[in-house]
Design a protein around this motif. Structure first.
Motif, PDB file in Angstrom:
ATOM      1  N   GLY A 154       0.816  -1.209   0.000  1.00  0.00           N
ATOM      2  CA  GLY A 154       0.000   0.000   0.000  1.00  0.00           C
ATOM      3  C   GLY A 154       0.846   1.254   0.000  1.00  0.00           C
ATOM      4  O   GLY A 154       0.513   2.247  -0.671  1.00  0.00           O
ATOM      5  N   THR A 155       1.976   1.230   0.725  1.00  0.00           N
ATOM      6  CA  THR A 155       2.875   2.387   0.752  1.00  0.00           C
ATOM      7  C   THR A 155       3.513   2.618  -0.611  1.00  0.00           C
ATOM      8  O   THR A 155       3.592   3.760  -1.090  1.00  0.00           O
ATOM      9  CB  THR A 155       3.970   2.173   1.812  1.00  0.00           C
ATOM     10  N   LEU A 156       3.948   1.527  -1.253  1.00  0.00           N
ATOM     11  CA  LEU A 156       4.521   1.664  -2.593  1.00  0.00           C
ATOM     12  C   LEU A 156       3.482   2.205  -3.566  1.00  0.00           C
ATOM     13  O   LEU A 156       3.787   3.076  -4.403  1.00  0.00           O
ATOM     14  CB  LEU A 156       5.038   0.301  -3.066  1.00  0.00           C
ATOM     15  N   GLY A 157       2.255   1.693  -3.464  1.00  0.00           N
ATOM     16  CA  GLY A 157       1.190   2.202  -4.332  1.00  0.00           C
ATOM     17  C   GLY A 157       0.932   3.679  -4.098  1.00  0.00           C
ATOM     18  O   GLY A 157       0.717   4.443  -5.055  1.00  0.00           O
ATOM     19  N   LEU A 158       0.978   4.114  -2.842  1.00  0.00           N
ATOM     20  CA  LEU A 158       0.774   5.529  -2.540  1.00  0.00           C
ATOM     21  C   LEU A 158       1.882   6.393  -3.146  1.00  0.00           C
ATOM     22  O   LEU A 158       1.611   7.467  -3.698  1.00  0.00           O
ATOM     23  CB  LEU A 158       0.730   5.720  -1.027  1.00  0.00           C
ATOM     24  N   VAL A 159       3.110   5.920  -3.074  1.00  0.00           N
ATOM     25  CA  VAL A 159       4.232   6.665  -3.668  1.00  0.00           C
ATOM     26  C   VAL A 159       4.055   6.780  -5.178  1.00  0.00           C
ATOM     27  O   VAL A 159       4.275   7.848  -5.765  1.00  0.00           O
ATOM     28  CB  VAL A 159       5.564   5.981  -3.312  1.00  0.00           C
ATOM     29  N   TRP A 160       3.614   5.686  -5.815  1.00  0.00           N
ATOM     30  CA  TRP A 160       3.397   5.732  -7.268  1.00  0.00           C
ATOM     31  C   TRP A 160       2.291   6.718  -7.625  1.00  0.00           C
ATOM     32  O   TRP A 160       2.406   7.457  -8.602  1.00  0.00           O
ATOM     33  CB  TRP A 160       3.037   4.341  -7.779  1.00  0.00           C
ATOM     34  N   VAL A 161       1.224   6.711  -6.841  1.00  0.00           N
ATOM     35  CA  VAL A 161       0.121   7.639  -7.110  1.00  0.00           C
ATOM     36  C   VAL A 161       0.595   9.079  -6.953  1.00  0.00           C
ATOM     37  O   VAL A 161       0.258   9.958  -7.770  1.00  0.00           O
ATOM     38  CB  VAL A 161      -1.070   7.341  -6.183  1.00  0.00           C
ATOM     39  N   ILE A 162       1.371   9.353  -5.926  1.00  0.00           N
ATOM     40  CA  ILE A 162       1.867  10.711  -5.702  1.00  0.00           C
ATOM     41  C   ILE A 162       2.783  11.146  -6.842  1.00  0.00           C
ATOM     42  O   ILE A 162       2.768  12.316  -7.256  1.00  0.00           O
ATOM     43  CB  ILE A 162       2.603  10.791  -4.350  1.00  0.00           C
ATOM     44  N   GLN A 163       3.548  10.205  -7.375  1.00  0.00           N
ATOM     45  CA  GLN A 163       4.434  10.530  -8.503  1.00  0.00           C
ATOM     46  C   GLN A 163       3.656  10.989  -9.725  1.00  0.00           C
ATOM     47  O   GLN A 163       4.175  11.745 -10.544  1.00  0.00           O
ATOM     48  CB  GLN A 163       5.299   9.314  -8.868  1.00  0.00           C
ATOM     49  N   GLU A 164       2.422  10.509  -9.846  1.00  0.00           N
ATOM     50  CA  GLU A 164       1.612  10.855 -11.005  1.00  0.00           C
ATOM     51  C   GLU A 164       0.804  12.135 -10.804  1.00  0.00           C
ATOM     52  O   GLU A 164       0.101  12.569 -11.720  1.00  0.00           O
ATOM     53  CB  GLU A 164       0.665   9.697 -11.338  1.00  0.00           C
ATOM     54  N   LEU A 165       0.860  12.723  -9.610  1.00  0.00           N
ATOM     55  CA  LEU A 165       0.130  13.958  -9.380  1.00  0.00           C
ATOM     56  C   LEU A 165       0.773  15.111 -10.151  1.00  0.00           C
ATOM     57  O   LEU A 165       2.001  15.132 -10.342  1.00  0.00           O
ATOM     58  CB  LEU A 165       0.115  14.297  -7.884  1.00  0.00           C
ATOM     59  N   PRO A 166      -0.038  16.067 -10.631  1.00  0.00           N
ATOM     60  CA  PRO A 166       0.532  17.201 -11.366  1.00  0.00           C
ATOM     61  C   PRO A 166       1.354  18.115 -10.450  1.00  0.00           C
ATOM     62  O   PRO A 166       0.805  18.774  -9.553  1.00  0.00           O
ATOM     63  CB  PRO A 166      -0.710  17.933 -11.905  1.00  0.00           C
ATOM     64  N   ALA A 174      12.186  17.320  -5.208  1.00  0.00           N
ATOM     65  CA  ALA A 174      12.036  17.594  -3.776  1.00  0.00           C
ATOM     66  C   ALA A 174      10.776  16.954  -3.227  1.00  0.00           C
ATOM     67  O   ALA A 174      10.779  16.356  -2.137  1.00  0.00           O
ATOM     68  CB  ALA A 174      12.011  19.100  -3.546  1.00  0.00           C
ATOM     69  N   VAL A 175       9.673  17.057  -3.962  1.00  0.00           N
ATOM     70  CA  VAL A 175       8.406  16.476  -3.506  1.00  0.00           C
ATOM     71  C   VAL A 175       8.517  14.960  -3.405  1.00  0.00           C
ATOM     72  O   VAL A 175       8.095  14.341  -2.415  1.00  0.00           O
ATOM     73  CB  VAL A 175       7.254  16.869  -4.453  1.00  0.00           C
ATOM     74  N   PHE A 176       9.116  14.352  -4.427  1.00  0.00           N
ATOM     75  CA  PHE A 176       9.251  12.896  -4.433  1.00  0.00           C
ATOM     76  C   PHE A 176      10.151  12.428  -3.290  1.00  0.00           C
ATOM     77  O   PHE A 176       9.842  11.464  -2.590  1.00  0.00           O
ATOM     78  CB  PHE A 176       9.809  12.426  -5.776  1.00  0.00           C
ATOM     79  N   ALA A 177      11.289  13.119  -3.082  1.00  0.00           N
ATOM     80  CA  ALA A 177      12.210  12.722  -2.018  1.00  0.00           C
ATOM     81  C   ALA A 177      11.567  12.876  -0.642  1.00  0.00           C
ATOM     82  O   ALA A 177      11.673  11.984   0.218  1.00  0.00           O
ATOM     83  CB  ALA A 177      13.491  13.556  -2.097  1.00  0.00           C
ATOM     84  N   ALA A 178      10.897  14.003  -0.422  1.00  0.00           N
ATOM     85  CA  ALA A 178      10.266  14.236   0.882  1.00  0.00           C
ATOM     86  C   ALA A 178       9.148  13.229   1.143  1.00  0.00           C
ATOM     87  O   ALA A 178       9.018  12.696   2.257  1.00  0.00           O
ATOM     88  CB  ALA A 178       9.714  15.658   0.935  1.00  0.00           C
ATOM     89  N   THR A 179       8.368  12.952   0.107  1.00  0.00           N
ATOM     90  CA  THR A 179       7.264  11.995   0.269  1.00  0.00           C
ATOM     91  C   THR A 179       7.792  10.598   0.567  1.00  0.00           C
ATOM     92  O   THR A 179       7.309   9.917   1.481  1.00  0.00           O
ATOM     93  CB  THR A 179       6.401  11.971  -0.996  1.00  0.00           C
TER      94      THR A 179
END
Length: 310
Positions: A154-166, A174-179
């Motif tokens: 679920g955590t990996l899926g959440l990271v993938w979803v966040i990566q696809e956010l505009p 920075a957003v990806f590293a912090a998340t």
């Protein structure tokens, strides 16, 4: 008439035909799963294939179950544990399918992983209620392992979803590293907490089961009168302590979801045996022998998970 006998013998026992149909359904489900992963079936077709696989597995289980019910105890153990085995097989296959989608459709792959975590939190495939004392050690290990595994997914899926956010391109690193850092730390803390909880629960189970056994043994040697009444009161208090531990969930403190230590029916049966043993504490009494044997089984199941410092 021959059609009826093809399904059941004269005595009413299911024939091998049920096992054949059940095996065919499972084989078809395995084939569809392999095709969906290797050919990367996408969008609606992928979801439809997943639904068909689930229906085939459930149908095969329902069709083949009467055949196993008519068999020996070892077959009963196999059929009652079959849904959990299927669950343990389907989970990695589901993750593999999500990972296969990630390079091209990361958002869809992430949603699949999150949905798997949600399904498990919602109950997933519950532990079998049959032979609960014999399966207690595995029950404790599976509850913790599956919870941590699905949390990771679920955590990996959440990271993938966040990566696809505009996100504006210059802020993406920075957003990806912090998340990733924040979510990763939360996952690590939650996982350690789950395993610590299981170790503490196992320690308490063994401690109180041992105390209950000792109370019954002391009671069996009591002469009678005031001494026996005092030991009976102490045995009842020992049971109260053990019963409190039985009321916990294995991997979570929330009682809305999770795995109970033992099914309620098993706990009630053990309580009845212990109460009868306290009333009639003779070592040769059937209730006494049953209670001590079941308590020893609980103690042995928790032997390898002790941690008095958890």
């Amino acid at each position: 008439m021959r059609t009826v006998l093809a399904w059941r013998s004269v005595s009413g026992r299911p024939t091998d035909l049920r096992l054949g149909f059940g095996g065919a359904a499972v084989a078809a489900a395995a084939g569809l799963s392999a095709v969906s992963i290797t050919d990367k079936i996408q969008h609606g077709a992928f979801a439809a294939t997943g639904c068909v696989v689930v229906l085939l597995l459930l149908g095969g289980y329902k069709v083949a179950k009467p055949w196993f019910v008519a068999r020996s105890e070892s077959c009963h153990r196999a059929i009652t544990f079959a849904p959990m085995v299927a669950y343990l097989v389907v989970l990695p296959a589901y993750v593999a399918a999500a990972v296969s989608l990630a390079p091209e459709q990361r958002l869809l792959g992430g949603m699949f992983l999150i949905s798997m975590w949600v399904f498990h939190v919602g109950g997933g495939v519950g532990e079998p209620a049959e032979f609960p004392l014999d399966r207690l050690a595995g029950r404790l290990a599976r509850a913790a392992g599956l919870r941590v595994f699905t949390m990771c997914c679920g955590t990996l899926g959440l990271v993938w979803v966040i990566q696809e956010l505009p996100v504006e391109p210059r802020y993406e690193p920075a957003v990806f590293a912090a998340t990733t850092f924040t979510v990763g730390l939360a996952l690590l803390g939650a996982s350690l907490r789950v395993f610590a909880r299981v170790r503490k629960l196992s320690t308490d189970l063994r401690r109180h089961a041992q105390s209950m056994i000792r109370s019954l043994e002391e009671l069996s040697f009591a002469e009678g009168g005031a001494e026996r009444r005092q030991l009976q009161a102490a045995a009842r208090r020992a049971w109260d302590e053990l019963d409190l531990v039985f009321g916990n969930k294995v991997e979570t403190g929330f009682h809305l979801y999770g795995t109970f230590v033992l099914p309620g029916e098993t706990t009630g049966s053990l309580e009845a045996a212990v109460s009868a043993a306290i009333t009639d504490p003779r070592a040769e009494a059937p209730a006494y022998r049953t209670a001590v044997e079941q308590l020893r089984t609980i103690r042995a199941a928790c032997r390898m998970k002790n941690d008095t410092l958890a």
